[in-house]
Design an enzyme around this catalytic site. Sequence first.
Site, PDB file in Angstrom:
ATOM      1  N   ASP A  11      -6.741   4.270  -4.834  1.00 63.12           N
ATOM      2  CA  ASP A  11      -7.408   4.103  -3.541  1.00 63.12           C
ATOM      3  C   ASP A  11      -8.095   5.444  -3.255  1.00 63.12           C
ATOM      4  O   ASP A  11      -8.396   6.187  -4.199  1.00 63.12           O
ATOM      5  CB  ASP A  11      -6.379   3.706  -2.465  1.00 63.12           C
ATOM      6  CG  ASP A  11      -7.026   3.248  -1.171  1.00 63.12           C
ATOM      7  OD1 ASP A  11      -7.634   2.168  -1.147  1.00 63.12           O
ATOM      8  OD2 ASP A  11      -6.947   3.976  -0.164  1.00 63.12           O
ATOM      9  N   LYS A  26       0.852  -1.188   0.000  1.00 60.67           N
ATOM     10  CA  LYS A  26       0.000   0.000   0.000  1.00 60.67           C
ATOM     11  C   LYS A  26       0.881   1.228   0.000  1.00 60.67           C
ATOM     12  O   LYS A  26       2.028   1.173   0.470  1.00 60.67           O
ATOM     13  CB  LYS A  26      -0.892   0.011   1.253  1.00 60.67           C
ATOM     14  CG  LYS A  26      -2.167   0.799   1.081  1.00 60.67           C
ATOM     15  CD  LYS A  26      -3.234   0.010   0.348  1.00 60.67           C
ATOM     16  CE  LYS A  26      -4.476   0.822   0.127  1.00 60.67           C
ATOM     17  NZ  LYS A  26      -5.590  -0.012  -0.355  1.00 60.67           N
TER      18      LYS A  26
END
Length: 420
Positions: free
Chosen positions: A149, A109
């Site tokens: 995201d 991430k």
Amino acid sequence: MPKETAAINPFETARRQVDIVCDLIGVEGGMRDILKNPKRELTVNFPVRMDDGSLKVYTGYRVQYNMARGPTKGGIRYHPNVSLDEVRALAAWMTWKCAVVNLPYGGAKGGIICDPKHMSKGENERLTRRYASEISMIIGPEIDIPAPDVYTDSQTMAWIMDTYSQQKGYSVPGVITGKPIALGGSEGRNEATGRGCAYTIREAAPHAGVRVKGGTVAVQGYGNAGSICAKILYDEQGAKIVAASDSKGGIYNPQGFNPHAVEEHKNKTGSVVGFPGAKPISNEELLELKVDVLVPAALENVITKKNADNIQAKIIGEAANGPTIPEADEVLYQKKIVVLPDILANAGGVTVSYFEWAQDIQGFFWSLKEVNDRLERVMVQSYEAVRKEAEARKINNRTAAYVVAINRVVNAIQLRGIYP
Ligand code: NAD
């Protein structure tokens, strides 16, 4: 500069989840430590020229949590509350999500501490390109493949692909997914999360004693994931959508409504509220409706110890990330509600991201039907793996999904004979 994390540290939560599953399946010592720690973390502080001519230094992260099963995969988030521990936790969850749907990926991430709502498009582009350049040494089609995201989109991905390609001297579409189709994006990516969730609901229905055809559905959060899931349940499975909501409120009509018409209304007015023929309902009431299927597709922590006992749905398909707090899980399990946990139910998005990467690497693109057929296979097989684990161990589906995922990662580490 980095802001310290608030009361509940998400990385502590992520580590606790690993401990619970390791206790259950008997993973100890060094192996447990591998699962509880990120493999690689990069922090970058970098300057961006703002529109007024000033320079501002931003902090960004990229965490590659575990790469035992392949290159790492995970989105990039732009938000003022991004912290290293949040990125670590999200990277851990991506590791388990990729493993539960059996993609040949580890988890990662990234994030930048910034407030994109107060940045111009030019500032956003310069921020994105500089961050891409700063992390370029650890990303790539064979290493780590980012995706969108919170507050990043296909345009952000296009800038990252372009910046990385400039450094290489040739186009590298496979460095990123969630790109525009014109740059090597995949058919079906946009609807993949909602579609994948609808497939798992269909598979779970017989085990929950529900008929989706004619069955009632309530959707909290009529955005990308929620509205698409509703439309697929309606169009392809004959479900009756009776309730929907967004941040402004909700609507309810026990006779059911056409989810396409609700979407048009939302596009026109900015909300589902006021849809003709439906009565207003609060987001809290929506969760407790007597329906066959509840799809939380908005926020975290909406099903809690306080309301879990009042939930009447027979299936909960978690399109959102983290809608159910752990204490509520046990209540739902005792009530025999079939919960399709987020790492399974919303994994359609990363699955079609995987297809996008595979198509980019081949330089050969698939039709929408091929994408959807392959997605369906992945979701059906993954649901079955989780259901079997839950039944065999008499545990709830969320724990079962973690058991499936962590077992796969442990197996990969053992087979490699190294500690990745
Ligand atoms: P989105 O912004 O398109 O939609 C979110 C919807 O939730 C909007 O309609 C918004 O009005 C509504 N909402 C916001 N606050 C609300 C509130 N308090 N009560 C009710 N509704 C509220 O976002 P999305 O992409 O659909 O993502 C939704 C969830 O699904 C998130 O948890 C996200 O992490 C998860 N998810 C999305 C994807 C994807 O591919 N889009 C993939 C995996 C997980």
